[in-house]
Design a protein around this motif. Structure first.
Motif, PDB file in Angstrom:
ATOM      1  N   LYS A 208       0.802  -1.214   0.000  1.00 15.20           N
ATOM      2  CA  LYS A 208       0.000   0.000   0.000  1.00 15.20           C
ATOM      3  C   LYS A 208       0.843   1.276   0.000  1.00 15.20           C
ATOM      4  O   LYS A 208       0.469   2.267  -0.579  1.00 15.20           O
ATOM      5  N   LYS A 209       1.990   1.238   0.645  1.00 17.55           N
ATOM      6  CA  LYS A 209       2.801   2.439   0.800  1.00 17.55           C
ATOM      7  C   LYS A 209       3.550   2.745  -0.501  1.00 17.55           C
ATOM      8  O   LYS A 209       4.366   1.962  -0.962  1.00 17.55           O
ATOM      9  N   ALA A 210       3.263   3.892  -1.091  1.00 16.42           N
ATOM     10  CA  ALA A 210       3.910   4.286  -2.343  1.00 16.42           C
ATOM     11  C   ALA A 210       5.264   4.930  -2.056  1.00 16.42           C
ATOM     12  O   ALA A 210       5.474   5.546  -1.016  1.00 16.42           O
ATOM     13  N   VAL A 211       6.178   4.766  -3.000  1.00 11.71           N
ATOM     14  CA  VAL A 211       7.537   5.286  -2.882  1.00 11.71           C
ATOM     15  C   VAL A 211       7.829   6.124  -4.122  1.00 11.71           C
ATOM     16  O   VAL A 211       7.450   5.753  -5.230  1.00 11.71           O
ATOM     17  N   LYS A 212       8.510   7.244  -3.932  1.00 14.95           N
ATOM     18  CA  LYS A 212       8.883   8.090  -5.070  1.00 14.95           C
ATOM     19  C   LYS A 212      10.167   7.534  -5.678  1.00 14.95           C
ATOM     20  O   LYS A 212      11.198   7.465  -5.016  1.00 14.95           O
ATOM     21  N   ILE A 213      10.082   7.112  -6.945  1.00 12.39           N
ATOM     22  CA  ILE A 213      11.224   6.504  -7.626  1.00 12.39           C
ATOM     23  C   ILE A 213      11.330   7.035  -9.045  1.00 12.39           C
ATOM     24  O   ILE A 213      10.421   7.698  -9.542  1.00 12.39           O
ATOM     25  N   LYS A 214      12.444   6.710  -9.685  1.00  9.05           N
ATOM     26  CA  LYS A 214      12.647   7.080 -11.081  1.00  9.05           C
ATOM     27  C   LYS A 214      12.411   5.837 -11.935  1.00  9.05           C
ATOM     28  O   LYS A 214      13.032   4.802 -11.718  1.00  9.05           O
ATOM     29  N   THR A 215      11.516   5.932 -12.903  1.00 11.68           N
ATOM     30  CA  THR A 215      11.188   4.798 -13.762  1.00 11.68           C
ATOM     31  C   THR A 215      12.273   4.607 -14.823  1.00 11.68           C
ATOM     32  O   THR A 215      13.067   5.516 -15.068  1.00 11.68           O
ATOM     33  N   PRO A 216      12.309   3.440 -15.473  1.00 10.28           N
ATOM     34  CA  PRO A 216      13.299   3.229 -16.535  1.00 10.28           C
ATOM     35  C   PRO A 216      13.159   4.221 -17.689  1.00 10.28           C
ATOM     36  O   PRO A 216      14.125   4.488 -18.398  1.00 10.28           O
ATOM     37  N   GLY A 217      11.983   4.781 -17.859  1.00 15.43           N
ATOM     38  CA  GLY A 217      11.776   5.784 -18.898  1.00 15.43           C
ATOM     39  C   GLY A 217      12.351   7.142 -18.535  1.00 15.43           C
ATOM     40  O   GLY A 217      12.345   8.061 -19.344  1.00 15.43           O
ATOM     41  N   GLY A 218      12.828   7.303 -17.287  1.00 18.91           N
ATOM     42  CA  GLY A 218      13.463   8.536 -16.861  1.00 18.91           C
ATOM     43  C   GLY A 218      12.545   9.503 -16.142  1.00 18.91           C
ATOM     44  O   GLY A 218      12.944  10.612 -15.821  1.00 18.91           O
TER      45      GLY A 218
ATOM     46  N   PRO B 113       4.202   2.250 -15.373  1.00 11.32           N
ATOM     47  CA  PRO B 113       2.848   2.507 -15.871  1.00 11.32           C
ATOM     48  C   PRO B 113       2.792   2.812 -17.367  1.00 11.32           C
ATOM     49  O   PRO B 113       1.778   2.570 -18.006  1.00 11.32           O
ATOM     50  N   GLU B 114       3.869   3.320 -17.939  1.00 18.93           N
ATOM     51  CA  GLU B 114       3.866   3.658 -19.367  1.00 18.93           C
ATOM     52  C   GLU B 114       4.100   2.440 -20.254  1.00 18.93           C
ATOM     53  O   GLU B 114       3.337   2.170 -21.167  1.00 18.93           O
ATOM     54  N   SER B 115       5.182   1.707 -19.976  1.00 19.34           N
ATOM     55  CA  SER B 115       5.555   0.602 -20.862  1.00 19.34           C
ATOM     56  C   SER B 115       5.013  -0.746 -20.392  1.00 19.34           C
ATOM     57  O   SER B 115       4.946  -1.683 -21.176  1.00 19.34           O
TER      58      SER B 115
END
Length: 59
Positions: A4-14, A43-45
């Protein structure tokens, strides 16, 4: 099992995103303190990727 706990991260898309890991575990060698790893879905790819979680994240 999605956490449930969301984390702020950088996706592979940048891009910066706030996602909740689908799976989380501790990765540690014998006798040493390890790191917490989370499995995320972009979420994008739609591709899965791993990223380090904060030390205070519940596993």
């Amino acid at each position: 099992m999605t956490y449930k706990k969301a984390v702020k991260i950088k996706t592979p898309g940048g891009k910066e995103a706030e996602l909740a890991p689908e799976k989380a575990w501790t990765l540690a060698p014998k006798g040493r303190k390890g790191v917490k790893i989370g499995l995320f879905k972009d979420p994008e790819s739609g591709k899965y990727f791993r990223h380090k979680l904060p030390d205070d994240y519940p596993v």
